[in-house]
Design a protein around this motif. Sequence first.
Motif, short mmCIF file in Angstrom:
data_model
loop_
_atom_site.label_atom_id
_atom_site.label_comp_id
_atom_site.label_asym_id
_atom_site.label_seq_id
_atom_site.Cartn_x
_atom_site.Cartn_y
_atom_site.Cartn_z
N UNK A 1 -32.60 -12.03 7.69
CA UNK A 1 -32.33 -13.25 6.91
C UNK A 1 -31.76 -14.33 7.83
N UNK A 2 -30.91 -13.95 8.76
CA UNK A 2 -30.37 -14.90 9.75
C UNK A 2 -31.50 -15.44 10.62
N UNK A 3 -32.44 -14.56 10.99
CA UNK A 3 -33.60 -14.99 11.79
C UNK A 3 -34.42 -16.01 11.02
N UNK A 4 -34.60 -15.78 9.72
CA UNK A 4 -35.38 -16.71 8.90
C UNK A 4 -34.65 -18.05 8.77
N UNK A 5 -33.36 -18.01 8.48
CA UNK A 5 -32.59 -19.24 8.30
C UNK A 5 -32.55 -20.07 9.58
N UNK A 6 -32.41 -19.41 10.71
CA UNK A 6 -32.30 -20.11 11.99
C UNK A 6 -33.64 -20.49 12.59
N UNK A 7 -34.73 -20.12 11.89
CA UNK A 7 -36.08 -20.36 12.40
C UNK A 7 -36.28 -19.72 13.77
N UNK A 8 -35.78 -18.50 13.90
CA UNK A 8 -35.85 -17.77 15.18
C UNK A 8 -37.28 -17.37 15.51
N UNK A 9 -37.52 -17.18 16.79
CA UNK A 9 -38.83 -16.73 17.27
C UNK A 9 -38.93 -15.21 17.30
N UNK B 1 -41.65 -17.00 26.32
CA UNK B 1 -42.02 -18.13 25.47
C UNK B 1 -41.19 -18.20 24.19
N UNK B 2 -40.16 -17.38 24.10
CA UNK B 2 -39.33 -17.35 22.91
C UNK B 2 -38.08 -18.19 23.13
N UNK B 3 -37.76 -19.04 22.17
CA UNK B 3 -36.63 -19.95 22.31
C UNK B 3 -35.36 -19.43 21.63
N UNK B 4 -35.46 -19.14 20.33
CA UNK B 4 -34.30 -18.66 19.57
C UNK B 4 -34.47 -17.17 19.28
N UNK B 5 -33.48 -16.38 19.67
CA UNK B 5 -33.56 -14.92 19.54
C UNK B 5 -32.32 -14.39 18.82
N UNK B 6 -32.55 -13.58 17.79
CA UNK B 6 -31.46 -12.92 17.07
C UNK B 6 -31.43 -11.46 17.52
N UNK B 7 -30.23 -10.97 17.84
CA UNK B 7 -30.08 -9.59 18.33
C UNK B 7 -29.09 -8.86 17.44
N UNK B 8 -29.53 -7.75 16.87
CA UNK B 8 -28.66 -6.96 16.00
C UNK B 8 -28.19 -5.71 16.74
N UNK B 9 -26.87 -5.51 16.77
CA UNK B 9 -26.31 -4.31 17.37
C UNK B 9 -25.46 -3.59 16.32
N UNK B 10 -25.55 -2.27 16.30
CA UNK B 10 -24.84 -1.47 15.31
C UNK B 10 -23.52 -0.94 15.82
#
Length: 390
Positions: free
Chosen positions: A157-165, A5-14
Motif C-alpha cells: 500500500x505504501x508502494x502504491x501511495x508513493x508511486x514506487x517503481x 532504471x528504478x527511481x523509488x523503491x520500497x523495502x520491507x524488513x521483518x
Amino acid sequence: MYFDKLNTIVIKIGSSLIIDEKKKIRSKWLDSFVKDIQGFKKAGKRIIIVSSGAIALGCKKLNLDKKNLKIDKSQAVASIGQIELMNLLKKNFSKKKMDISQILITLEDTEVRRRAINARRTLDNLFDIGFIPVVNENDSIATSEIKYGDNDRLASRVAQISNADCLILLSDVGGLYNKNPKVHKDAKLIKEVKKIDENVFKIANKTTGEYGSGGMLTKIEAAKICGLAGCKMVISSGLILNPLKHINLSKECTWFLPEISKLDARKKWIASSVSPKGELMIDNGAIIALKKGKSLLAAGIKNIKGNFDKGDHIKIVDEKNFELGRGLSSFSSEEISKIKGQHSDKINKILGYKTKSEVVHKDDMVGFNCLLYTSPSPRDVEECRMPSSA
C-alpha cells in the motif's frame, strides 16, 4: 542491473531480520543492509523502509514473551519498542551519514483518500530534504479491526501511495517455490510471475503458514496490489548479508511483473484497497455492461455482503464469487439491500428521497484483468474473472 532504471523503491524488513531467536540484535546484518541502502542513495534512488520490530524490541527490553501478549498489552509494548527500533536504526544510518524519519500508519490512513494523499505529500517532502522515511504500522493504537495484520500488505500500500517503481520483500526464503522448500528437497524456485492467476494463489495457499512470518499468501496479496499500481515486486532472502546487493548479483529470487494499465493515481488507490467493507454480487448482464464501460446499476445486483457506508470500498464479484473489481459505493449497504435487482426509475420511490441511479459509478470503479479499465475486448467473460483470495 535490476535496479538501474528504478527511481523509488520500497523495502520491507521483518522482525526476524533485526532480532534473532535469542533476542539478540543482528548487528552484522543490519550494518550490511545499511551499506546497501547507502549504495542506492548514491545512485540517486528514493528509498522507503517498511520495518517491523517494535513489539519484538519492546519484548526484549521488558524481557517478555511475545507469544503470550494480549492485544492491549502488545500496544503498550509497541510504544516502548518503537523508540528502541528507531534508536537502533538511527544509530546505524548515522554511521553512514544518512538521516531517517519516522512515519506511523494505521489502516484507515491509507483507506481514506484524503489521508492517503497527505501521506504521499509527506513522503515527497522527506525525499526533497534527503531523508529516508521509515514506515511502520502504528501498533500502539491499532486494534484488530483496523490493523493491516502484516507488513507485506502495508508495504504494498505504501508502494502504491508513493508511486514506487519496485517493492522489495526481504523474507526468510529466497522467493516463491512450487512447494515448501523446507519440506521438499525437489522444490523449484519460480523466478518470474507475469500474471497472478488461480494457480499462483493455489501455490501460495499450500505454503501459507509454512514459511515466512506473514505467510506466502500475504506476499501474493502484496504483489497483486503492486501489479495493479504498475509497480514491480521481488521476494528475496533477507537472511544473508548485503541482501539488496544479493538481488542484483543473484537470480535466486522471484520477480512479479506489473499488469499493464493506464490507471490514474485515484484508480490505483481504489484498486489497491486492502480492506473492502463489503461485497456486491452481480449477474452476467451487469458484467457485460461493465465490460462496455458502464456504471453498476441496482438492477444487476444479486446479493450484498457486509455493512458499509456511502463512499466505502467494496468488492464486485460474480455469481461464482470470483472477484471482478473494486469500487466506491454510492449507497450504504442498508440502501442497496432495499434497491438491489430494481430498475433505476424505482429507486427514489423505494428509498423515499432523490438520489443518483448508479450504485457504483464507472469513474469510481476499477476492474481486474480485462474488465472496466480497458476498452471492450472480444474475450469471453470467463477470461476476465480474477479468483478472490478470500
